[in-house]
Design a protein around this motif. Structure first.
Motif, PDB file in Angstrom:
ATOM      1  N   ARG A  29      10.282   9.352  -2.250  1.00 49.07           N
ATOM      2  CA  ARG A  29      10.324  10.797  -2.098  1.00 49.07           C
ATOM      3  C   ARG A  29       9.757  11.163  -0.735  1.00 49.07           C
ATOM      4  N   ARG A  30      10.140  12.336  -0.273  1.00 46.84           N
ATOM      5  CA  ARG A  30       9.648  12.809   1.018  1.00 46.84           C
ATOM      6  C   ARG A  30       8.134  12.940   0.950  1.00 46.84           C
ATOM      7  N   GLY A  31       7.451  12.434   1.968  1.00 46.04           N
ATOM      8  CA  GLY A  31       5.991  12.511   2.005  1.00 46.04           C
ATOM      9  C   GLY A  31       5.305  11.312   1.362  1.00 46.04           C
ATOM     10  N   LEU A  32       6.066  10.281   1.015  1.00 46.89           N
ATOM     11  CA  LEU A  32       5.488   9.106   0.370  1.00 46.89           C
ATOM     12  C   LEU A  32       6.110   7.846   0.982  1.00 46.89           C
ATOM     13  N   GLU A  33       5.247   6.985   1.527  1.00 44.51           N
ATOM     14  CA  GLU A  33       5.695   5.743   2.167  1.00 44.51           C
ATOM     15  C   GLU A  33       5.052   4.550   1.470  1.00 44.51           C
ATOM     16  N   GLN A  56       0.858  -1.178   0.000  1.00 45.06           N
ATOM     17  CA  GLN A  56       0.000   0.000   0.000  1.00 45.06           C
ATOM     18  C   GLN A  56       0.890   1.221   0.000  1.00 45.06           C
ATOM     19  N   VAL A  57       0.465   2.258  -0.700  1.00 47.78           N
ATOM     20  CA  VAL A  57       1.208   3.512  -0.733  1.00 47.78           C
ATOM     21  C   VAL A  57       0.454   4.534   0.129  1.00 47.78           C
ATOM     22  N   HIS A  58       1.205   5.245   0.948  1.00 46.88           N
ATOM     23  CA  HIS A  58       0.626   6.256   1.842  1.00 46.88           C
ATOM     24  C   HIS A  58       1.319   7.590   1.575  1.00 46.88           C
ATOM     25  N   GLU A  59       0.513   8.614   1.379  1.00 44.22           N
ATOM     26  CA  GLU A  59       1.067   9.945   1.126  1.00 44.22           C
ATOM     27  C   GLU A  59       0.676  10.869   2.262  1.00 44.22           C
ATOM     28  N   TYR A  60       1.559  11.774   2.605  1.00 45.71           N
ATOM     29  CA  TYR A  60       1.268  12.772   3.628  1.00 45.71           C
ATOM     30  C   TYR A  60       1.975  14.065   3.243  1.00 45.71           C
ATOM     31  N   HIS A  61       1.546  15.162   3.851  1.00 44.71           N
ATOM     32  CA  HIS A  61       2.178  16.449   3.574  1.00 44.71           C
ATOM     33  C   HIS A  61       3.504  16.521   4.327  1.00 44.71           C
ATOM     34  N   GLY A  85      11.584  10.404   9.173  1.00 45.73           N
ATOM     35  CA  GLY A  85      10.920   9.165   9.573  1.00 45.73           C
ATOM     36  C   GLY A  85       9.900   9.371  10.680  1.00 45.73           C
ATOM     37  N   LEU A  86      10.278  10.132  11.717  1.00 42.91           N
ATOM     38  CA  LEU A  86       9.331  10.401  12.806  1.00 42.91           C
ATOM     39  C   LEU A  86       8.170  11.244  12.305  1.00 42.91           C
ATOM     40  N   GLU A  87       8.445  12.139  11.350  1.00 45.12           N
ATOM     41  CA  GLU A  87       7.379  12.925  10.740  1.00 45.12           C
ATOM     42  C   GLU A  87       6.384  12.000  10.034  1.00 45.12           C
ATOM     43  N   ALA A  88       6.903  11.021   9.299  1.00 48.77           N
ATOM     44  CA  ALA A  88       6.036  10.064   8.591  1.00 48.77           C
ATOM     45  C   ALA A  88       5.177   9.285   9.572  1.00 48.77           C
ATOM     46  N   ALA A  89       5.797   8.787  10.652  1.00 45.93           N
ATOM     47  CA  ALA A  89       5.057   8.016  11.651  1.00 45.93           C
ATOM     48  C   ALA A  89       3.923   8.841  12.244  1.00 45.93           C
ATOM     49  N   GLU A  90       4.234  10.084  12.610  1.00 46.82           N
ATOM     50  CA  GLU A  90       3.226  10.950  13.215  1.00 46.82           C
ATOM     51  C   GLU A  90       2.126  11.309  12.212  1.00 46.82           C
ATOM     52  N   ALA A  91       2.506  11.684  11.002  1.00 45.79           N
ATOM     53  CA  ALA A  91       1.526  12.095   9.988  1.00 45.79           C
ATOM     54  C   ALA A  91       0.585  10.956   9.610  1.00 45.79           C
ATOM     55  N   LEU A  92       1.100   9.727   9.610  1.00 41.66           N
ATOM     56  CA  LEU A  92       0.289   8.575   9.218  1.00 41.66           C
ATOM     57  C   LEU A  92      -0.357   7.870  10.411  1.00 41.66           C
TER      58      LEU A  92
END
Length: 158
Positions: free
Chosen positions: A132-136, A16-21, A30-37
């Motif tokens: 890319r940044r903002g995409l997991e 699954q692809v997850h996008e965040y601002h 990485g911590l930003e991704a965890a928190e945003a998602l």
């Protein structure tokens, strides 16, 4: 679509692809991704490049939870190298084709020896950068190891 997502789709692995601002002021991508998602940090893994001494490959990839540091001794030992040190960020970008903060273990320009921290096996799925940044991208640890032709080892620093 990034090379990382294309690699997962080509291999037909469940993902699954997850996008965040992405906030450019974030101190830890990485911590930003965890928190945003809304995901536990131990399920979000960062991709780090190391330079190796005493190994046939000059560079290698270490993948550890974002709330841990990479143990340079442990990754060197896992790969049978004499020594490992963090790779120069410009070399990491040139070798992988990705920018720092968005380096994915998947779809890199050049296949590198890869080690995933064994803690990944504790989770049904983990998240790594999708290129890319903002995409997991979320997938199983077994699929990540298979796609990268990597190995599992305890490489996160205590």
């Amino acid at each position: 679509m990034t090379p990382a997502i294309k690699a997962a789709e080509k291999a037909k692995v469940s993902h699954q692809v997850h996008e965040y601002h992405h906030d450019p002021r974030a101190e830890s991508y990485g911590l930003e991704a965890a928190e945003a998602l809304g995901i536990a940090p131990e399920r979000v893994f960062k991709t780090l490049l190391v330079s190796l001494t005493g190994h046939k490959s000059q560079l290698a990839v270490g993948i550890v939870p974002v709330n841990h540091q990479l143990s340079l001794k442990a990754i060197a030992k896992a790969l049978g190298a004499k020594k490992a040190e963090m790779a120069d960020p410009k070399l990491a970008e040139k070798t992988t084709g990705y920018v720092v903060g968005g380096i994915s273990p998947l779809g890199q320009k050049k296949a590198l020896p890869t080690v995933l921290d064994s803690s990944a096996e504790q989770h049904p799925t983990i998240h790594v950068s999708a290129g890319r940044r903002g995409l997991e991208i979320e997938l199983s640890a077994a699929d990540l190891v298979s796609l990268t032709r990597g190995q599992l080892a305890a490489i996160a620093a205590e």
